[in-house]
Design an enzyme around this catalytic site. Structure first.
Site, short mmCIF file in Angstrom:
data_model
loop_
_atom_site.label_atom_id
_atom_site.label_comp_id
_atom_site.label_asym_id
_atom_site.label_seq_id
_atom_site.Cartn_x
_atom_site.Cartn_y
_atom_site.Cartn_z
N GLU A 76 0.83 -1.20 0.00
CA GLU A 76 0.00 0.00 0.00
C GLU A 76 0.87 1.25 0.00
OE1 GLU A 76 -0.39 -2.61 2.01
OE2 GLU A 76 -2.28 -3.45 1.29
N HIS A 145 -12.07 -6.29 7.35
CA HIS A 145 -12.77 -6.08 6.08
C HIS A 145 -14.04 -5.26 6.29
CE1 HIS A 145 -10.27 -9.65 5.44
NE2 HIS A 145 -10.22 -9.30 4.17
#
Lengths: 353, 411
Positions: A76, A145
């Protein structure tokens, strides 16, 4: 004087609409912008050949080639770091972090670099980048999530944080984000990808094709940043919310019979303060609703703003309905997710005070 | 009971602490001219030996020897020497200005002048450098960046191009191919790779030059940048300036013990070199080789520059608290200015007399630049950019909340 709610801008010639899910609408936004501007590049983990784990970038690599839409290593910090460099060169990167829960390794590049570059270099370099990340719960996503990290971005000066609640806004806001010369954190509530969700997990999901907001113009149009939408006009209290909670709040209004005015912020920060204040001054009551954990969540900022600006019009304490101050659980999904019952109870408290 | 002896944590130490003498044998030096020069299309694997050796050009007799001896005329070498002298004079003067409180902070590049300046000479107009705070030579080697403008930034005065927003030395010069410096270490490394990727996406011919120190290689962005550079064969030179020290921390604590930083490049699939950073000719030759690789689509090159941080880390640092006071004098690769000066004298392209004259000329020039800069104010006299400007440029256009806050400040 308070301004009117800003209306979306649609180029008339291209205003042929068709039903789209939020996934299709977001894909259409990138397709439109890649077609209009050769400096727009799209990349992230699984974004290229495969078309994204949520299908949002499906077909873009086939249409625009591997140098415009490509897969990246699982990094990321790298994804955002190279995007900052590309922005400095003059490209307009639209990058994806697979889940908002995984942006943390990119924090330094987002906070220290993308957000500050224009200011620290006095405009010598800029970061016209868009960072898309699926967010939010209600999908049995568990701890990593389901998170809603918007408050971690709204606290950072130099960033714009945006979250749509429906396909029409998703496309128009994403086009605005891509065109914006400031870095934009574009949060996509994955619970809304395929249809609206009002918190009634026990009922079948209604697809976007059955909803007017799933009707999306095929070509170019924008929904301006810093503009909120009155999602449901009302007279008795004002609800400040965004993303999935817009639909939950609408459901709570129906079920309690309270005539709530629901403001979908759309741009979380910088926001459309005028629309908020106009509504609260009219209703005299305010409930703030978000999925994110409560303490130091964005609701605290909203609550403070309303208190500062509407103190003399308020007839009740400002209520906040939010996720509990715990990590997002798995088995206890619906005890955690602020559903219509919890939101409705807050409406009643606000009315009774 | 286990059959094994108790485990012990290994914490690396420098051989030299205050009052001691450093054993520099860990540097693993090679002689000048003996390291081979591969073709620019070499595979990363075929640079393994180069990542553990040391490329030097200038020998003990100050002559350029071996395959890396570059084709460079004396005019360019004289220009390089002058830029190194100018940088050292500038650094010394600004260090004094900090002691006089005309600026709050300064960082010199004493001993490392050759690296930035020789690489700048090997790059082309339009290439973009992503420097750390210790590559001022990239700017001071240019004719189109004035010393007085740099000093205005250091003094955060009314003519500061950064409008007083940035700490001293955090310059930004897009027009000079010098990316905005950030305080956050290593962040520029993947950004440089991204800039290079952008150049490749657009079919450009420009390349990027990334800079990092030995200590900062431990940051995650170092690893990230190498991975992306290798995956996309980005046209970038990945410079690692190993000056042996990260503030008080010896390079062994950054992972340099029994290894090299160049070796990390090979491990990531990147052609890598380890070069004498105090040898102007070696720096120029290796930079030229890496630039040619990048520009001809052969991909990235990582170069570890072996040098020594002769000065304190910054004006806030006192190196005598953690290393020997005479370390720099004992450093086996010497002083880059002295070495190039002697080489030019051997070539008959310089003289001691000319050196003294140029030194004096540059000192006069630097003094005049400081005087000019100070005419726009210093931190000491408080002539800084208006407080109203702090709200500008946070966003492209000012949002309402910043407009309100600016009004609240009353400016």
């Amino acid at each position: 004087m308070l301004t009117e709610v800003k209306q979306p801008v649609v180029e008339a010639a291209e205003a042929i609409s068709k039903p789209m899910t939020m996934i299709q609408a977001l894909r259409s936004a990138m397709d439109v912008m890649m077609g209009r501007d050769s400096d727009v590049v799209v990349f992230g983990q699984d974004v290229g050949y495969f078309g994204g784990v949520f299908r949002v970038t499906e077909g873009l690599q086939a249409k625009y080639g591997k140098t415009r839409c490509f897969d990246t290593p699982i990094s990321e910090g790298g994804i955002v770091g190279v995007a900052v460099g590309m922005g400095a060169y003059g490209l307009r990167p639209v990058v994806e972090i697979q889940f908002a829960d995984y942006f943390y390794p990119a924090s330094d590049q987002i906070v220290s670099e993308a957000a500050r570059l224009r200011h620290r270099s006095v405009g010598d370099f800029t970061s016209p980048i868009t960072i898309r990340m699926p967010c939010g719960g209600g999908i049995y996503g568990g701890q990593t999530h389901s998170q809603s990290p918007e408050a971690l971005f709204t606290h950072v000066c130099g960033l714009r944080t945006v979250m749509p609640s429906n396909p029409y806004d998703a496309k128009g806001l994403l086009i605005s984000a891509i065109e914006c010369n400031d870095p934009v954190i574009f949060l996509e509530p994955k619970r809304l990808y395929n249809g609206p969700f009002d918190g009634h997990h026990d009922r079948p999901v209604v697809p976007w094709s059955k909803h007017a907001m799933g009707n999306v113009p095929e070509g170019y149009y924008t929904v301006p940043l810093e503009s909120a939408a009155v999602f449901r006009p009302g007279t008795q209290l004002t609800v400040l919310t965004y993303g999935t909670m817009t639909w939950v709040a609408e459901c709570a209004a129906r079920e309690t019979g309270i005539d709530a005015e629901i403001i979908d912020l759309r741009s979380i920060w910088p926001l459309d303060l005028d629309t908020i204040l106009h509504s609260v001054k009219k209703t005299g009551r305010c409930v703030v609703v978000h999925e994110a954990t409560k303490t130091s969540g964005f609701g605290a900022e909203l609550s403070a703003l309303v208190q500062e600006h509407c103190f003399y019009q308020l007839e009740a304490p400002i209520e906040r309905v939010a996720g509990w101050d715990t990590p997002y659980p798995h088995a206890q999904e619906w005890a955690y997710f602020p559903g219509p019952d919890r939101v409705g109870a807050a409406f009643k408290r606000a009315m009774e005070a | 009971m286990s059959a094994h002896t108790a485990l012990r944590l290994h914490v690396p130490e420098p051989s030299g602490r205050p009052g001691c003498v450093t054993d520099f044998s860990y540097l693993q030096l090679s002689g000048a001219g003996i390291v081979r020069k591969p073709p620019v299309d070499t595979s990363h694997f075929d640079t393994t030996d180069l990542a553990y050796a040391l490329i030097s050009v200038l020998d003990h007799d100050d002559r350029a020897v071996g395959p890396w001896a570059p084709e460079i005329d004396s005019t360019r070498l004289r220009k390089g020497l002058r830029a190194m002298m100018k940088t050292r004079i500038f650094d010394a003067r600004m260090t004094i200005a900090q002691r006089q409180r005309k600026t709050s902070f300064y960082m010199q590049c004493y001993g490392e002048e050759a690296i930035a300046i020789a690489q700048a000479a090997a790059l082309q107009q339009g290439d973009m450098c992503f420097p750390t705070y210790r590559q001022q030579g990239l700017l001071l080697s240019r004719d189109d960046v004035s010393m007085s403008e740099l000093i205005c930034q250091l003094m955060s005065n009314e003519a500061d191009p950064m409008k007083g927003r940035q700490l001293p030395v955090f310059y930004s010069y897009k027009r000079a191919g010098f990316f905005s410096i950030s305080g956050n270490l290593a962040t520029q490394y993947p950004q440089a790779v991204g800039w290079a990727m952008a150049s490749a996406i657009k079919g450009d011919t420009r390349i990027a030059s990334a800079w990092i120190g030995d200590g900062a290689t431990a940051e995650s962005d170092f690893h990230t940048a190498l991975t992306f550079a290798q995956v996309y064969r980005a046209p970038v030179i990945l410079n690692v300036v190993n000056n042996q020290w990260a503030i008080s921390t010896f390079q062994a604590i950054a992972g340099g013990e029994s290894s090299t930083f160049a070796a990390r490049g090979v491990g990531c699939g990147i052609a890598s070199l380890r070069v004498d950073g105090n040898d102007f000719l070696a720096v120029f030759a290796a930079s030229q080789w890496a630039a040619e690789r990048a520009r001809s689509n052969q991909g990235p090159t990582l170069i570890e520059w072996v040098t020594y941080r002769a000065g304190g880390h910054s004006t806030s640092d006192d190196p005598s608290k953690y290393r020997p006071a005479d370390d720099w004098e004992r450093f086996p690769l010497g002083d880059p200015i002295e070495r190039l000066k002697r080489h030019l004298i051997v070539m008959g392209a310089w003289s001691d007399q000319e050196h003294v004259e140029v030194q004096r000329e540059l000192e006069v020039e630097a003094a005049a630049a400081q005087k000019e800069a100070e005419s726009h104010g210093t931190l000491l006299d408080g002539r800084v950019p208006s407080a109203a400007t702090i709200f500008d440029g946070v966003y492209e256009s000012m949002p309402d909340h910043l407009r309100r806050q600016r009004q609240e400040l009353g400016v």
